[in-house]
Design a protein around this motif. Structure first.
Motif, PDB file in Angstrom:
ATOM      1  N   LEU A 162       1.245   7.543  18.556  1.00 37.82           N
ATOM      2  CA  LEU A 162       2.177   6.470  18.893  1.00 37.82           C
ATOM      3  C   LEU A 162       2.433   5.539  17.716  1.00 37.82           C
ATOM      4  CD1 LEU A 162       1.218   5.212  22.474  1.00 37.82           C
ATOM      5  CD2 LEU A 162       3.278   6.434  21.781  1.00 37.82           C
ATOM      6  N   LEU A 163       1.557   5.558  16.726  1.00 35.86           N
ATOM      7  CA  LEU A 163       1.634   4.617  15.611  1.00 35.86           C
ATOM      8  C   LEU A 163       2.258   5.274  14.382  1.00 35.86           C
ATOM      9  CD1 LEU A 163      -1.960   3.098  15.876  1.00 35.86           C
ATOM     10  CD2 LEU A 163       0.149   2.175  16.844  1.00 35.86           C
ATOM     11  N   PRO A 164       2.954   4.487  13.552  1.00 36.53           N
ATOM     12  CA  PRO A 164       3.388   5.030  12.265  1.00 36.53           C
ATOM     13  C   PRO A 164       2.191   5.216  11.349  1.00 36.53           C
ATOM     14  CG  PRO A 164       3.832   2.683  12.373  1.00 36.53           C
ATOM     15  CD  PRO A 164       3.339   3.082  13.738  1.00 36.53           C
TER      16      PRO A 164
ATOM     17  N   SER B 197       3.891   1.758   6.672  1.00 31.93           N
ATOM     18  CA  SER B 197       4.092   1.054   7.937  1.00 31.93           C
ATOM     19  C   SER B 197       5.151   1.697   8.818  1.00 31.93           C
ATOM     20  CB  SER B 197       4.509  -0.397   7.669  1.00 31.93           C
ATOM     21  OG  SER B 197       3.554  -1.073   6.906  1.00 31.93           O
ATOM     22  N   LEU B 198       6.050   2.444   8.234  1.00 31.51           N
ATOM     23  CA  LEU B 198       7.232   2.884   8.979  1.00 31.51           C
ATOM     24  C   LEU B 198       7.388   4.395   9.069  1.00 31.51           C
ATOM     25  CD1 LEU B 198       9.745   0.273   7.525  1.00 31.51           C
ATOM     26  CD2 LEU B 198       8.645   0.229   9.758  1.00 31.51           C
TER      27      LEU B 198
ATOM     28  N   VAL C 146      -4.319   2.069  -1.756  1.00 36.07           N
ATOM     29  CA  VAL C 146      -4.676   1.047  -0.767  1.00 36.07           C
ATOM     30  C   VAL C 146      -3.439   0.558  -0.029  1.00 36.07           C
ATOM     31  CG1 VAL C 146      -5.542  -1.320  -0.496  1.00 36.07           C
ATOM     32  CG2 VAL C 146      -6.769   0.302  -1.948  1.00 36.07           C
ATOM     33  N   ALA C 147      -2.351   0.330  -0.759  1.00 40.43           N
ATOM     34  CA  ALA C 147      -1.132  -0.218  -0.149  1.00 40.43           C
ATOM     35  C   ALA C 147      -0.562   0.709   0.912  1.00 40.43           C
ATOM     36  CB  ALA C 147      -0.091  -0.496  -1.234  1.00 40.43           C
ATOM     37  N   ILE C 148      -0.577   2.021   0.674  1.00 40.71           N
ATOM     38  CA  ILE C 148       0.062   2.928   1.635  1.00 40.71           C
ATOM     39  C   ILE C 148      -0.827   3.197   2.848  1.00 40.71           C
ATOM     40  CG2 ILE C 148      -0.704   5.183   0.768  1.00 40.71           C
ATOM     41  CD1 ILE C 148       2.303   6.032   1.027  1.00 40.71           C
ATOM     42  N   PHE C 149      -2.155   3.064   2.687  1.00 36.43           N
ATOM     43  CA  PHE C 149      -3.063   3.287   3.819  1.00 36.43           C
ATOM     44  C   PHE C 149      -3.419   2.004   4.563  1.00 36.43           C
ATOM     45  CE2 PHE C 149      -4.023   7.275   1.549  1.00 36.43           C
ATOM     46  CZ  PHE C 149      -4.013   8.166   2.609  1.00 36.43           C
ATOM     47  N   LEU C 150      -3.225   0.853   3.943  1.00 38.74           N
ATOM     48  CA  LEU C 150      -3.627  -0.408   4.563  1.00 38.74           C
ATOM     49  C   LEU C 150      -2.997  -0.640   5.940  1.00 38.74           C
ATOM     50  CD1 LEU C 150      -5.394  -2.877   4.036  1.00 38.74           C
ATOM     51  CD2 LEU C 150      -3.420  -3.976   2.932  1.00 38.74           C
TER      52      LEU C 150
END
Length: 402
Positions: A56-58, A241-242, A309-313
Motif C-alpha cells: 500500500l505504501l510507495p 516517496s512517490l 539514505v535520501a532514497i530509502f529514508l
C-alpha cells in the motif's frame, strides 16, 4: 522464544543482501524462507500482513518488509540493522561500479554503449509487460495508463511525472465514487489478524510529520540560504516517496532529474542501470551509483551515502508512521482504490519511457531482434546475470564484425 540480537538481525539480512537476486518478488520469497520457515521469527499470517502493508505504501516493497521484520524483533534499531544488512552489499558494489566506470569509461566503444542501451531497453520493456499484467486488469486502469503516458508527452513540466501519479490516484477515487463501488483485485484482499504493532501512535504521528517535512524544509532552505545542492537530496527523497510498483519505476524519475538536466550523461546512466540488474538486494541502490557521480560534496563516498539514505529514508518514515494504523489502512477501500489508480499511472510512466528509449535506441532491424531475444532470456529460468553478460558479449561481437 527470545528475539534475536541486533548483530543476528544484521548478519541474517547481510546474507540475504549478498544472495537475493531477482527483484522484489524473489526477495520476498527469500525472506519468507529465512524468517518464517527457518528462523520462525514471525508466522505466515504476520508475514502476509506485512507484505500487504508494504504494497500500500510507495517505496521499495522488499526493503520495507525487511524494515518491518527488523522492527518487529528489536524496534527501531532492529529495523535499521535489517535495512543496513540487506542494502550494504549492493550499495558498495554500485558505488565501486560508478568509480571504476568513471576511470575506465574509455574502454567501452560506441558498439558497447549501444548494446548497453539496448539491454536497458529490453529490461524496461520486460518490466513494463510484467507490471501491465499485474496492475492493469480493468478498462479504467488501461485508460489511466494511456492517459498518463499521453500526459507526459503533452505536458512538458519538470514535475509532470509526479503530477501524473497524483492525478491518477484522485481520478481513481472519483471513478469509484461515480460508479458507487470500489474495484479491488483479489491480490489486494487482506485479513486483519496481525498483532498490534508495538510502536506508539504518538510516535507514529511524529514519523508522519517527519515524512512530510523534507518537502517543505529543504525548498525553504534552498530559497532562503541559497543551498542549491540540497536539491539533490530532494530529488532522491521525492523519488523514494512517490514510487509505486517496484524498483524499475525509479528509472524514469531519476532519468528526468539527472539526465534531462545534464548532471549525468545518458551513457553513464544506462551503464549503471545495466549493472544494477546484476546486483543482489534492492534495485533502489541504483541511487547509490547516481549519487557517486554527482558533485554534491568533494567526497565520493559521502555523495553515495547521502543519495542512498535520501532514497530509502521515506520508507522508514512511512513504515513507522503506518504500522500502528495498519488494520485501519487495510479496511479503507478508497485507499486501496487510489493505489490501484497510481499503479496504473506508474505503468504509464514506463510505457512513455519504452517509447522514448525505443525511438532513440532502435536504429536497425538487428537491434529489434536482439531486444526480443533478451526479453525471451529474461522470461526464461536462465540466471539474469548470465543472460545480460552473454547477450552483451555476443551482440557487441556481432556489431564489431558487421
Amino acid at each position: 522464544m527470545q528475539p534475536p540480537s541486533l548483530l543476528q538481525i544484521f548478519l541474517t539480512f547481510l546474507q540475504l543482501g549478498c544472495t537475493s537476486f531477482g527483484g522484489p518478488a524473489a526477495h520476498l520469497v527469500f525472506f519468507h524462507r529465512k524468517m518464517v520457515q527457518q528462523l520462525h521469527w514471525i508466522n505466515d499470517i504476520q508475514y502476509q500482513q506485512l507484505i500487504a502493508l508494504a504494497q500500500l505504501l510507495p517505496g521499495p516493497s522488499s526493503s520495507q518488509v525487511g524494515i518491518g521484520l527488523g522492527y518487529m524483533q528489536r524496534g527501531y534499531l532492529g529495523a535499521l540493522m535489517a535495512w543496513l544488512g540487506f542494502t550494504l552489499p549492493s550499495a558498495i558494489l554500485m558505488a565501486l561500479v560508478a568509480v571504476l566506470g568513471q576511470r575506465y569509461f574509455y574502454v567501452l566503444n560506441s558498439h558497447s554503449f549501444h548494446v548497453i542501451q539496448l539491454i536497458v531497453f529490453a529490461v524496461v520493456s520486460w518490466a513494463f509487460w510484467q507490471m501491465l499484467r499485474s496492475f492493469c486488469k480493468s478498462g479504467w486502469q488501461f485508460a489511466l495508463m494511456v492517459a498518463s503516458a499521453l500526459f507526459l508527452t503533452l505536458v512538458p513540466l519538470s514535475f509532470n511525472q509526479i503530477l501524473a501519479i497524483v492525478l491518477a490516484g484522485l481520478l481513481s477515487i472519483a471513478i469509484s465514487k461515480y460508479s458507487n463501488k470500489v474495484t479491488v483485485t483479489s491480490g489486494q484482499s487482506v485479513t486483519t489478524d496481525l498483532p498490534h504493532p508495538k510502536v506508539q501512535k504518538k510516535q507514529a504521528i511524529c514519523w508522519g510529520i517527519a515524512f512530510v517535512l523534507p518537502f517543505i524544509v529543504v525548498p525553504a532552505l534552498v530559497h532562503a540560504l541559497g543551498w542549491s545542492k540540497l536539491h539533490f537530496f530532494t530529488d532522491f527523497y521525492q523519488t523514494g516517496s512517490l514510487v509505486f510498483g517496484g524498483g524499475h519505476v525509479i528509472l524514469p524519475l531519476l532519468r528526468q532529474d539527472f539526465v534531462s538536466s545534464g548532471m549525468v550523461s545518458a551513457q553513464a546512466f544506462d551503464l549503471g542501470y545495466a549493472f544494477a540488474q546484476l546486483m543482489p538486494g534492492p534495485l533502489f541502490n541504483f541511487a547509490t551509483y547516481i549519487g557517486t557521480l554527482l558533485d554534491w560534496t568533494d567526497q565520493l563516498w559521502l555523495n553515495a551515502l547521502l543519495a542512498t539514505v535520501a532514497i530509502f529514508l521515506p520508507s522508514f518514515f512511512l513504515m513507522f508512521a503506518t504500522l500502528p494504523y495498519w488494520s485501519w489502512l487495510m479496511q479503507q477501500a478508497l485507499i486501496r482504490q487510489a493505489v490501484m489508480g497510481i499503479n496504473a499511472a506508474v505503468v504509464g510512466l514506463l510505457l512513455y519511457l519504452v517509447f522514448e528509449l525505443g525511438h532513440s535506441y532502435l536504429t536497425r532491424w538487428e537491434d529489434i531482434t536482439f531486444v526480443i531475444l533478451m526479453i525471451v532470456l529474461l522470461r526464461s529460468k536462465i540466471p539474469l546475470w548470465f543472460s545480460l553478460i552473454a547477450g552483451f558479449a555476443l551482440y557487441t561481437s556481432y556489431l564489431s564484425f558487421f
